[in-house]
Motif scaffolding. Structure first.
Motif, PDB file in Angstrom:
ATOM      1  N   THR A  22      46.280  29.052   0.285  1.00 18.06           N
ATOM      2  CA  THR A  22      46.909  30.353   0.504  1.00 18.06           C
ATOM      3  C   THR A  22      45.933  31.340   1.130  1.00 18.06           C
ATOM      4  O   THR A  22      46.189  32.539   1.154  1.00 18.06           O
ATOM      5  N   GLY A  23      44.797  30.847   1.633  1.00 21.44           N
ATOM      6  CA  GLY A  23      43.736  31.709   2.121  1.00 21.44           C
ATOM      7  C   GLY A  23      43.996  32.283   3.493  1.00 21.44           C
ATOM      8  O   GLY A  23      45.036  32.027   4.126  1.00 21.44           O
ATOM      9  N   PRO A  24      43.045  33.042   4.026  1.00 18.81           N
ATOM     10  CA  PRO A  24      43.218  33.719   5.310  1.00 18.81           C
ATOM     11  C   PRO A  24      43.210  32.792   6.520  1.00 18.81           C
ATOM     12  O   PRO A  24      43.577  33.215   7.613  1.00 18.81           O
ATOM     13  N   SER A  59      37.976  22.829  12.420  1.00 17.46           N
ATOM     14  CA  SER A  59      38.474  23.987  13.165  1.00 17.46           C
ATOM     15  C   SER A  59      39.492  24.707  12.297  1.00 17.46           C
ATOM     16  O   SER A  59      40.377  24.079  11.706  1.00 17.46           O
ATOM     17  N   LEU A  60      39.357  26.024  12.203  1.00 18.36           N
ATOM     18  CA  LEU A  60      40.276  26.866  11.450  1.00 18.36           C
ATOM     19  C   LEU A  60      40.878  27.914  12.376  1.00 18.36           C
ATOM     20  O   LEU A  60      40.254  28.314  13.354  1.00 18.36           O
ATOM     21  N   GLU A  61      42.081  28.351  12.035  1.00 20.77           N
ATOM     22  CA  GLU A  61      42.654  29.516  12.701  1.00 20.77           C
ATOM     23  C   GLU A  61      43.344  30.381  11.661  1.00 20.77           C
ATOM     24  O   GLU A  61      43.639  29.928  10.553  1.00 20.77           O
ATOM     25  N   ARG A  62      43.598  31.632  12.010  1.00 16.38           N
ATOM     26  CA  ARG A  62      44.216  32.546  11.061  1.00 16.38           C
ATOM     27  C   ARG A  62      45.510  31.970  10.496  1.00 16.38           C
ATOM     28  O   ARG A  62      46.306  31.364  11.207  1.00 16.38           O
ATOM     29  N   ASN A  63      45.703  32.172   9.202  1.00 16.18           N
ATOM     30  CA  ASN A  63      46.946  31.809   8.526  1.00 16.18           C
ATOM     31  C   ASN A  63      47.893  33.007   8.613  1.00 16.18           C
ATOM     32  O   ASN A  63      47.663  34.029   7.963  1.00 16.18           O
ATOM     33  N   ASP A  64      48.951  32.881   9.420  1.00 18.37           N
ATOM     34  CA  ASP A  64      49.847  34.022   9.607  1.00 18.37           C
ATOM     35  C   ASP A  64      50.735  34.275   8.399  1.00 18.37           C
ATOM     36  O   ASP A  64      51.472  35.260   8.354  1.00 18.37           O
ATOM     37  N   LYS A  65      50.643  33.387   7.382  1.00 18.60           N
ATOM     38  CA  LYS A  65      51.410  33.588   6.150  1.00 18.60           C
ATOM     39  C   LYS A  65      50.537  34.135   5.012  1.00 18.60           C
ATOM     40  O   LYS A  65      50.973  34.207   3.864  1.00 18.60           O
ATOM     41  N   TYR A  66      49.316  34.509   5.356  1.00 14.23           N
ATOM     42  CA  TYR A  66      48.384  35.000   4.347  1.00 14.23           C
ATOM     43  C   TYR A  66      48.900  36.300   3.725  1.00 14.23           C
ATOM     44  O   TYR A  66      49.380  37.191   4.427  1.00 14.23           O
ATOM     45  N   TRP A  67      48.759  36.425   2.411  1.00 16.56           N
ATOM     46  CA  TRP A  67      49.274  37.580   1.676  1.00 16.56           C
ATOM     47  C   TRP A  67      48.440  38.845   1.884  1.00 16.56           C
ATOM     48  O   TRP A  67      48.910  39.963   1.679  1.00 16.56           O
ATOM     49  N   GLY A  68      47.160  38.671   2.269  1.00 18.96           N
ATOM     50  CA  GLY A  68      46.250  39.807   2.338  1.00 18.96           C
ATOM     51  C   GLY A  68      46.044  40.330   3.746  1.00 18.96           C
ATOM     52  O   GLY A  68      46.837  40.080   4.661  1.00 18.96           O
ATOM     53  N   THR A  69      44.952  41.062   3.926  1.00 16.91           N
ATOM     54  CA  THR A  69      44.611  41.643   5.220  1.00 16.91           C
ATOM     55  C   THR A  69      44.251  40.554   6.219  1.00 16.91           C
ATOM     56  O   THR A  69      43.522  39.612   5.895  1.00 16.91           O
TER      57      THR A  69
END
Length: 530
Positions: free
Chosen positions: A199-201, A214-224
């Protein structure tokens, strides 16, 4: 054997960073392009690396904590001063001693869109207590009696003791995963074949033992929303090649050990953020080894090793001499800035004294010395320290053969506790609580495979002493800790060497301050000028 567990940024050990800074040696290179720097990495991509690609992206199997926490949020977090803050739990309480109740944030979903439940949160902690999982944080959760989802928005943890130590570790160990995924994969969860979902960013877009992560932004992230869009890792084993990649703009951040500080001063497009670490470098001795089981042999080695010389080799003047196995921030947190030295002065010490070393060896079963093989990582940055220890021990008749092994073979055998004799460990810790380090280095749970008690010094009596530390507060805890330290110094399973400093080399394309307590560098840093 030299080992590192770093609970920072890494790709090694486990870092065994392992943690150690396990722990994390970061280096990287990428062939992207940027409007600001056409030869460097894109401005929206942070490029890191490790001497080898990460192997496992869950805390049960490795200590790549920043990568893990970027993907899997934790129940609690930590601010830049090390204080606990809400994450997936909006609040927590201790209604009765050693019973902790966590009220969960609502509306949180995993990166695949599945709603997070209290059952997911509870199982994510409970799995570390399962022997089948063989978790590397088993010693941390040894006090957990039960974990239950007691309401749709609530998880209750019952401990046998040590609530303060458990809470201090939550921002690292309690990474939340879908129960269904974790339950189906007790042993291979977090590998490239079964990458974690959190559930992270960030979310994982690629994970390969060859190409890295490789990581990319999680558009379902609850935070900023994370300030940096993408994160990449890759491997560079040569320090010279790493600095060259940094100079050309292909690397954005890397962990720098104390002995390499000076070499980075000439990399003008990077800033070096130097940090007094929360770690301990020591020489451990396997008390189950036929030779090292003899207390007089261990005391002879303690007198024979020139710790000041090894300290100089391992820190290049960027660190302090260690006289206990407890990291300095943990000592100061418990005993105070003025009180910790009095405790240290009161435990047994073994000054560099070859005559005393020979006298101790003469009392042992091996008065004429013996031969021993020491396995180590062929890419070990502390090889000079190992060679110095070898030379010191030769002066009293102990002949050490250094046996270099490929990194993957060395680490696999080390974590299975195979062929342990003696070696250097550099263990990095993530809390200011002594209840983290003592079970990790002296407890019976950590003496099992996947644990970090390579000395194998463990007993019901020592476990009881550690329980006293975990189960007390205030002056009683100080006394219990002093008793553990006195026993450890008397029996010498470890010879403390150094409290090493370390640094982050950060490209000037990015800005942000990293501290010894930073667990989420990818959300702490941001593109310069943004």
């Amino acid at each position: 054997m030299s080992s590192s567990k770093v609970k920072h940024f890494t790709g090694y050990r486990t870092r065994l960073g392992v943690m150690l800074v396990s722990a994390l040696l970061l280096a990287g290179c990428s062939g992207g392009s940027s409007a600001n720097d056409p030869k460097g990495s894109p401005a929206d991509t942070l490029v890191i690396a490790s001497p080898a690609p990460p192997q496992v992206l869950v805390i049960s199997g490795g200590w790549d904590v920043p990568l893990q926490n970027a993907v899997m949020d934790t129940v609690l977090g930590r601010d830049s001063d090390g204080k606990l803050i809400p994450r997936l739990a909006e609040s927590w309480s201790e209604p009765t001693p050693n019973t902790l109740v966590f009220k969960l944030r609502q509306g949180v979903v995993f990166s695949d869109g599945t709603p997070m439940t209290a059952e997911d949160v509870a199982f994510s902690l409970q799995r570390h207590t399962d022997p089948q999982v063989a978790s590397q944080v088993a010693s941390v959760v040894a006090t957990v009696v039960s974990v239950k989802a007691t309401a749709p928005d609530e998880v209750t943890v019952v401990l046998s003791k040590g609530a303060q130590t458990f809470l201090a570790n939550v921002p690292v160990i309690w990474q939340v995963l879908p129960k269904k995924l974790a339950e189906a994969h007790p042993q291979d969860l977090g590998t490239p074949e079964v990458p974690p979902i959190g559930t992270g960013p960030y979310k994982i877009t690629n994970f390969s033992l060859v190409d890295g992560v490789s990581l990319e932004r999680n558009d379902k992230y609850w935070g900023t929303k994370a300030p940096i869009a993408k994160v990449k890792t890759t491997a560079i084993t040569s320090p010279d090649a790493l600095r060259l990649a940094a100079t050309s703009g292909d690397v954005d951040i890397t962990y720098v050990g104390a002995t390499d500080f000076q070499n980075w001063e000439s990399v003008t497009n990077f800033d070096l953020q130097k940090i007094h670490g929360n770690g301990i470098e020591s020489l451990w001795m396997n008390v189950n080894d036929p030779h090292l089981s003899d207390l007089h042999v261990r005391r002879a080695i303690a007198h024979a090793v020139d710790r000041e010389a090894v300290l100089g080799l391992s820190t290049a003047g960027h660190g302090q001499r260690a006289d206990t196995i407890v990291p300095l921030p943990q000592l100061k947190n418990l005993f105070g800035e003025d009180g910790y030295q009095q405790v240290v002065d009161g435990i047994p010490h073994y000054d560099y004294d070859l005559e005393a070393a020979k006298a101790e060896l003469a009392k042992s079963k091996f008065p004429n010395g013996f031969e021993m093989t020491l396995n180590h990582d062929a890419a070990d940055p502390q090889i000079n320290s190992l060679q110095a220890i070898k030379a010191d021990l030769a002066k009293i008749g102990i002949t050490i053969t250094l046996n270099p092994l490929p990194s993957d073979k060395f680490w696999a055998g080390t974590m299975r506790h195979e062929d342990l004799t003696l070696g250097l460990s550099s263990l990095g810790y993530v809390t200011a609580d002594v209840g983290e380090v003592l079970p990790d280095q002296l407890g019976s749970v950590a003496a099992q495979p996947q644990g970090f008690n390579f000395s194998q010094f463990a007993s019901p009596e020592m476990d009881a002493k550690i329980d006293d530390v975990l189960g007390t507060t205030g002056e009683a805890r100080k006394a219990a800790t002093a008793s553990v330290l006195e026993t450890a110094a008397d029996q010498v399973p470890y010879i403390p060497i150094a409290y090493p400093d370390y640094a982050w080399a950060l490209s000037k394309k990015f800005t942000g301050t990293l501290t010894v307590w930073t667990l989420d560098p990818f959300t702490t840093l941001r593109p310069a000028g943004s």
